[in-house]
Scaffold this active site. Structure first.
Site, PDB file in Angstrom:
ATOM      1  N   TRP A  99      -5.840  -6.465  -2.045  1.00  0.00           N
ATOM      2  CA  TRP A  99      -5.838  -5.647  -1.222  1.00  0.00           C
ATOM      3  C   TRP A  99      -7.197  -4.449  -0.710  1.00  0.00           C
ATOM      4  O   TRP A  99      -7.263  -4.389  -0.297  1.00  0.00           O
ATOM      5  CB  TRP A  99      -5.082  -3.924  -1.603  1.00  0.00           C
ATOM      6  CG  TRP A  99      -3.615  -4.315  -1.576  1.00  0.00           C
ATOM      7  CD1 TRP A  99      -2.403  -4.247  -1.764  1.00  0.00           C
ATOM      8  CD2 TRP A  99      -2.537  -4.716  -0.370  1.00  0.00           C
ATOM      9  NE1 TRP A  99      -1.288  -4.424  -2.202  1.00  0.00           N
ATOM     10  CE2 TRP A  99      -1.079  -4.952  -0.530  1.00  0.00           C
ATOM     11  CE3 TRP A  99      -3.076  -5.197   0.863  1.00  0.00           C
ATOM     12  CZ2 TRP A  99      -0.090  -5.454   0.058  1.00  0.00           C
ATOM     13  CZ3 TRP A  99      -1.927  -5.976   1.292  1.00  0.00           C
ATOM     14  CH2 TRP A  99      -0.634  -6.063   0.541  1.00  0.00           C
ATOM     15  N   ASP A 173      -8.325   3.709  -0.983  1.00  0.00           N
ATOM     16  CA  ASP A 173      -7.036   3.629  -0.588  1.00  0.00           C
ATOM     17  C   ASP A 173      -6.144   4.076  -2.274  1.00  0.00           C
ATOM     18  O   ASP A 173      -6.299   3.779  -2.946  1.00  0.00           O
ATOM     19  CB  ASP A 173      -6.748   2.006  -0.316  1.00  0.00           C
ATOM     20  CG  ASP A 173      -5.127   1.481  -0.213  1.00  0.00           C
ATOM     21  OD1 ASP A 173      -4.407   2.349  -0.513  1.00  0.00           O
ATOM     22  OD2 ASP A 173      -5.698   0.159  -0.061  1.00  0.00           O
ATOM     23  N   LYS A 197       5.072   3.594  -0.703  1.00  0.00           N
ATOM     24  CA  LYS A 197       5.673   3.026  -2.087  1.00  0.00           C
ATOM     25  C   LYS A 197       5.716   4.629  -3.269  1.00  0.00           C
ATOM     26  O   LYS A 197       6.630   4.769  -3.892  1.00  0.00           O
ATOM     27  CB  LYS A 197       3.860   2.614  -3.038  1.00  0.00           C
ATOM     28  CG  LYS A 197       2.924   1.360  -1.898  1.00  0.00           C
ATOM     29  CD  LYS A 197       3.622   0.516  -2.242  1.00  0.00           C
ATOM     30  CE  LYS A 197       3.308  -0.355  -1.481  1.00  0.00           C
ATOM     31  NZ  LYS A 197       1.994  -1.057  -1.347  1.00  0.00           N
TER      32      LYS A 197
HETATM   33  C1  PLP Z   1       1.267  -2.541  -0.195  1.00  0.00           C
HETATM   34  C2  PLP Z   1      -0.334  -1.575  -0.120  1.00  0.00           C
HETATM   35  C3  PLP Z   1      -1.067  -2.264   1.459  1.00  0.00           C
HETATM   36  C4  PLP Z   1      -0.760  -2.804   2.242  1.00  0.00           C
HETATM   37  O1  PLP Z   1       0.223  -1.358   2.715  1.00  0.00           O
HETATM   38  P1  PLP Z   1       0.828  -1.620   4.216  1.00  0.00           P
HETATM   39  O2  PLP Z   1       1.302  -0.756   5.004  1.00  0.00           O
HETATM   40  O3  PLP Z   1       1.823  -3.366   4.386  1.00  0.00           O
HETATM   41  O4  PLP Z   1      -0.071  -2.747   5.243  1.00  0.00           O
HETATM   42  C5  PLP Z   1      -2.831  -1.431   0.890  1.00  0.00           C
HETATM   43  N1  PLP Z   1      -2.956  -1.198  -0.242  1.00  0.00           N
HETATM   44  C6  PLP Z   1      -2.542  -1.244  -1.449  1.00  0.00           C
HETATM   45  C7  PLP Z   1      -3.111  -0.360  -2.534  1.00  0.00           C
HETATM   46  C8  PLP Z   1      -0.831  -1.635  -1.222  1.00  0.00           C
HETATM   47  O5  PLP Z   1      -0.705  -1.064  -2.733  1.00  0.00           O
END
Ligand code: PLP
Length: 362
Positions: A99, A173, A197
């Site tokens: 990511w 993020d 999540k």
């Molecule tokens: C799941 C995840 C993403 C991607 O998220 P989307 O909403 O599917 O774009 C990005 N960063 C992290 C740390 C993630 O766990």
């Protein structure tokens, strides 16, 4: 049979939140209409968005001068929205996984995006610390929890980053560890994440942004991609993801009613300790992440080399015991148990019992 949901995302939500969401799909707050068929402008929906934003602020102790907004597009859209809005010429990224790397790739489209350090050579099993943050960068980007590899920036690693920042704003993020522990929001210029999540079903992204971060780049920013648009519109510039925002609000209420992020942090610690302890004392399993960087949200483990051939057999055994989503990401292999906020200690104990019973019979 009871199912234990260890999915990495979309993932487990509190049972009562799922029930309340289902009720609103049938009849939203006694209005005789489903939440699926009301206008987002309707008098009943604005309070939902407002309450969700207010609860995010309250639970995370967001200081004055920050905005909380809810957007579509997932965390992946933020990979480009962040540089679009914040990067004039240069930015810096810590590469701790897939990511983080995807975020870095997007920034490269806007100028010089520096990778300050990477643990790619070690398949992202640890969080690098030996680097400096270039002081002419418009921001420094981190991924606080690396969902795929089961590593997380501990409080002490975060403190180390705060001390290195100098004048550079921090962008994070936090898709997979938001609201799992207290965080000092004042250290951040912007925090974002997909909600699927720890907060809501897929479809909504949260952004916490310090207002004075905006308005400094010279390029034209398309209206929909401009954070200011959504701040000014109160997350209602266009039709927002109504149902996921409603569920997010319910999850935030659930968290608050139970004692907030301090309560959930101690529960998350206890869960992670229970599971890592079982892995560390196992005859057949071994953890993949470096001990000091282990995630409390995603616990990754594999079979020891001499037990490799049991991979499919253990998956079958675990599935028969009601364990769902324990398969590791294809880039790591083995197993991954995601134990987000909504997972309780009893669920983790059930997985530990399952692993021990399997070990006994082999
Ligand atoms: C799941 C995840 C993403 C991607 O998220 P989307 O909403 O599917 O774009 C990005 N960063 C992290 C740390 C993630 O766990």
């Amino acid at each position: 049979m009871k199912k234990y949901n260890f999915n990495a995302g979309p993932s487990i939500l509190p049972q009562e939140v799922i029930k309340q969401t289902a009720e609103a799909v049938i009849d939203f707050q006694g209005e005789g209409l489903s939440i699926l068929e009301i206008s987002h402008r309707a008098k009943y929906f604005q309070p939902v968005v407002d309450e969700a934003a207010a609860l995010m602020k309250e639970l995370l102790e967001v200081p004055e001068g920050y905005s909380v907004i809810f957007l579509g597009g997932g965390a992946s859209l933020q990979f480009c929205m962040v540089p679009f809005n914040l990067m004039e010429k240069k930015s810096a990224y810590l590469n701790t996984g897939v990511w983080a790397k995807k975020a870095l790739k997007e920034a490269k489209g806007f100028g010089e995006a520096v990778e300050v350090a990477s643990s790619a050579d070690a398949n992202f099993t640890f969080i690098p610390t030996d680097y400096e943050i270039p002081q002419d960068a418009d921001y420094f980007h981190i991924t606080t929890n690396n969902t795929i590899y089961g590593t997380e920036l501990s409080d002490s690693k975060l403190a180390d980053i705060y001390s290195k920042l100098g004048r550079v704003p921090l962008v994070a993020d936090m898709s997979s560890d938001i609201l799992s522990r207290p965080i000092d929001v004042s250290k951040y210029g912007l925090i974002y994440g997909g909600a699927q999540k720890n907060l809501a079903p897929a479809g909504v992204t949260f952004v916490i942004v310090k207002n004075d971060m905006l308005g400094h780049v010279s390029r034209y920013i398309p209206t929909m991609l401009n954070y200011q648009t959504h701040i000014d519109g109160g997350s209602m510039f266009n039709t927002p993801p109504v149902l996921p925002i409603y569920t997010a609000m319910l999850t935030l209420r659930w968290l608050k009613a139970n004692g907030g992020v301090k309560w959930v942090e101690s529960r998350n610690k206890a869960k992670a300790e229970l599971l890592y302890d079982a892995i560390d004392h196992s005859k057949i399993f071994v953890g993949t992440a470096r001990a000091e960087d282990r995630s409390r949200m995603n616990v990754c483990f594999v079979l020891k080399p001499e037990y490799q051939d049991l991979q499919d057999d253990f998956m079958k055994f675990a599935t028969e015991r009601g364990m769902v989503g324990v398969k590791g990401h294809r880039s790591v292999g083995g197993f991954r148990a995601s134990i987000y906020n909504a997972m309780d200690l009893e669920g983790v104990q059930a997985l530990v019992d399952c692993m021990k019973d399997y070990e006994r019979k082999n």
